[in-house]
Design a protein around this motif. Sequence first.
Motif, mmCIF file in Angstrom:
data_model
loop_
_atom_site.group_PDB
_atom_site.id
_atom_site.type_symbol
_atom_site.label_atom_id
_atom_site.label_comp_id
_atom_site.label_asym_id
_atom_site.label_seq_id
_atom_site.Cartn_x
_atom_site.Cartn_y
_atom_site.Cartn_z
ATOM 1 N N ASP A 136 41.467 51.736 21.510
ATOM 2 C CA ASP A 136 40.048 51.357 21.471
ATOM 3 C C ASP A 136 39.170 52.517 21.906
ATOM 4 O O ASP A 136 38.125 52.795 21.297
ATOM 5 C CB ASP A 136 39.791 50.146 22.370
ATOM 6 C CG ASP A 136 40.410 48.858 21.831
ATOM 7 O OD1 ASP A 136 40.702 48.823 20.626
ATOM 8 O OD2 ASP A 136 40.606 47.915 22.615
ATOM 9 N N ASN A 137 39.588 53.199 22.961
ATOM 10 C CA ASN A 137 38.794 54.326 23.465
ATOM 11 C C ASN A 137 38.793 55.484 22.463
ATOM 12 O O ASN A 137 37.764 56.150 22.260
ATOM 13 C CB ASN A 137 39.351 54.788 24.815
ATOM 14 C CG ASN A 137 38.391 55.710 25.554
ATOM 15 O OD1 ASN A 137 37.171 55.508 25.538
ATOM 16 N ND2 ASN A 137 38.933 56.724 26.194
ATOM 17 N N GLU A 160 46.950 49.913 23.702
ATOM 18 C CA GLU A 160 45.888 49.317 22.898
ATOM 19 C C GLU A 160 44.509 49.677 23.440
ATOM 20 O O GLU A 160 43.555 49.860 22.692
ATOM 21 C CB GLU A 160 46.068 47.802 22.845
ATOM 22 C CG GLU A 160 47.338 47.376 22.091
ATOM 23 C CD GLU A 160 47.562 45.878 22.140
ATOM 24 O OE1 GLU A 160 46.763 45.182 22.820
ATOM 25 O OE2 GLU A 160 48.529 45.392 21.509
ATOM 26 N N ARG A 161 44.403 49.794 24.776
ATOM 27 C CA ARG A 161 43.127 50.215 25.365
ATOM 28 C C ARG A 161 42.831 51.667 25.016
ATOM 29 O O ARG A 161 41.678 52.033 24.764
ATOM 30 C CB ARG A 161 43.154 50.033 26.876
ATOM 31 C CG ARG A 161 43.296 48.585 27.313
ATOM 32 C CD ARG A 161 42.916 48.425 28.763
ATOM 33 N NE ARG A 161 43.249 47.116 29.285
ATOM 34 C CZ ARG A 161 42.961 46.718 30.519
ATOM 35 N NH1 ARG A 161 42.342 47.537 31.349
ATOM 36 N NH2 ARG A 161 43.305 45.509 30.929
ATOM 37 N N ALA A 182 45.072 48.831 12.433
ATOM 38 C CA ALA A 182 44.785 49.284 13.793
ATOM 39 C C ALA A 182 44.394 50.753 13.820
ATOM 40 O O ALA A 182 43.782 51.205 14.796
ATOM 41 C CB ALA A 182 45.998 49.046 14.692
ATOM 42 N N HIS A 188 39.083 55.217 19.211
ATOM 43 C CA HIS A 188 38.201 54.845 18.107
ATOM 44 C C HIS A 188 36.736 55.087 18.494
ATOM 45 O O HIS A 188 35.935 55.573 17.690
ATOM 46 C CB HIS A 188 38.411 53.381 17.733
ATOM 47 C CG HIS A 188 39.740 53.102 17.100
ATOM 48 N ND1 HIS A 188 40.406 54.033 16.328
ATOM 49 C CD2 HIS A 188 40.524 51.981 17.114
ATOM 50 C CE1 HIS A 188 41.541 53.502 15.886
ATOM 51 N NE2 HIS A 188 41.643 52.271 16.365
ATOM 52 N N ARG A 189 36.396 54.772 19.731
ATOM 53 C CA ARG A 189 35.021 54.986 20.208
ATOM 54 C C ARG A 189 34.662 56.469 20.188
ATOM 55 O O ARG A 189 33.607 56.870 19.677
ATOM 56 C CB ARG A 189 34.873 54.425 21.629
ATOM 57 C CG ARG A 189 33.505 54.663 22.270
ATOM 58 C CD ARG A 189 33.481 54.166 23.708
ATOM 59 N NE ARG A 189 34.315 54.962 24.595
ATOM 60 C CZ ARG A 189 33.906 56.076 25.215
ATOM 61 N NH1 ARG A 189 32.662 56.544 25.006
ATOM 62 N NH2 ARG A 189 34.718 56.732 26.019
#
Length: 682
Positions: free
Chosen positions: A33-34, A29-30, A59, A36-37
Amino acid sequence: MTQTSTAIAMEVTPRLPRIALVGVHGFGERHLDNLHRLSASGALELVAVADPLPPADGALGPGVKVYASLDELLAAGTAPDVVIVSTPIQTHAPLALAALQAGANVYLEKPPVASMAQYEEVMAAAASAGRLVQVGFQSLGSEALPAIEALVASGEIGEVRGISATGLWLRTTAYYKRSRWAGKRSLNGTDVVDGVATNALAHAVATGLRLAGARTVADVQSVDTDLYRANETESDDTSVVRVRTTDGTVLTCALTLCAPVQSPPSVTVYGTLGQLTLSYTEDRVEITTPEGVRSETFGRTDLLENLLDAGNEADLLSPLSGAGAYASVLEAIRTAHPPQPIHADWVTWEGEDGDAHPVVHGIESLIRRAALGQATFAELGAPWTMSGGPTLQINGTPVATLQDGSLIRATSSPRPYLHPVRTLAGTVVTDHVPEDHVWHLGAGVALQDVDGINFWGGRTYTREAGGYVWRKDHGHIVTDSAEHGDGRRHEQLSWIGPDGSPVLREQREWRWAAVGNSAWKLTLDFTLESATGRAVPLGSPGSNGRRQGGYGGFFWRLPKVGDATIWTPEARGEDAVHGSVAPWLAWSGTFDAGASGAAHATGDPGLGHPATLVFLASPQAPDPWFVRHSGYPGVGLSLAWDTAVAAEPGRPVHRTVTVIIADGFLATQDIEQLITTLGESA
């Protein structure tokens, strides 16, 4: 008429790197997030994910394909440039091999593999495919690391004496129930090697290895493991791993998941002039030098961005080739005996249901002592370990344990000593490797200046410096032979200098016997003979110019003592007794240790039992008493208070010291009566 044609150059937009993520839950999940960034910034394109359990709705962005496995993802012709592997440990190697074979670079979560054989296989596959493998030790992307290396190279903290990595974390029962492989050493015959050093606090180990200059398998000379568990698991949760590099640097990793509260882990580089401590989760470095303490905070490079920018392996901040030393540590843990359970007497459970977690008694102090002393829990004598040598017994009751000292760190002047020493009721009245002076070792014989050689440990006081300095002057004492009988042990010892040559030969005898139902006496008789064929001067900080600093010879390090009273027949209190010559010295109080060292292990203030130690002066010479209480608790008879003595050929230095170890508080009248009963000179 001919018309001239003009070629119009069309601007071609470079294709973004195509990324596939394998494992979208947990730490995955981390990664999402990265990704997506970075996708939003135009740095990459997430094209596919693979996981048997699909991600939650919303997601993923539009156009991202979802597959049940990496095999399906690759078979669909996705052709990613980079595959991120964030899956259970035992799947890392096979998934990395598949991605490399498909022509992708790999971002491999830690630990990268589950065995040395897998490490070598993935390394070979990467070389054959000409692909890059980055390992997810995020701390290695910290800009603090090159800054620390530069500070060390500048000499600001002097020469490096050693490195420690410490971690005090807590993990609940829910942590171990989150997956089938959690807390496992193997699963259905497949290596997993989950554990505090290989997974939860793996960054502490990896960061420590990097600062120790250990990257490859060849950089590691040896790995010692001391593994324990308080949880009902297969894997270790409270361990010390000690690594010696081929250039002689020692890295001690003292780690637990059974702390009372969680605190930031750190790596410390100890120097002869100061030290550096990196809190790697915060990228913060605390620098301690003679000029004071300062703190600096650094930035961090994202390892995925680093992989995307890398042209070759030399550009990677955490390449697989640089994880060889870590793989050596993992292999040592994998092949070690299964972790020893910590007995329930030394564990308190806090919280309820899934939030329940074990707390190992005294673990905070033990972690600090292990780091400072470069010692394992077993070497520290933690009560839940199996350690120790021959014992001294009174009517079948062990009252003292002999330690050969061979595993004590070199700068603590390894030597034989007694610890723990107990009263007949079991109260421990010695300490060793304490936080304040890790070179203090129970009861025994030690000297700081033997013809310029330090057989005491720690820094050396020199007249030239007018203070204490770290020098490469430490010797060690070895047992050549021993005869152990009922109530008596005779030892022949050699005092060896840094060059390996003997400086002194020692004849040492221990004698012990009961004195009634609540006391026993211990006698130490030692003779120091020159082993060089010439006079060997025996000195101390006092003989080298430090006023009131004449310690050396017989020394007894006590544990914490509450309400201590220190007296001789003529004086009372530390200041009055220190440096005096008296027939005996008594120390009474509430000792911070119960049977088997329980209270001492917990470190709880105010706990313990009353006891009294009576030290009888040596009949051979009027040596002054050396006493410390306010700084640390210790008693010695000074062999060279302010003037060196010499062990000359044919004229050895001989001393005898007797100690009465009693339960309860003794008064002066009790002591005098005991001494008279024993027939000792008062």
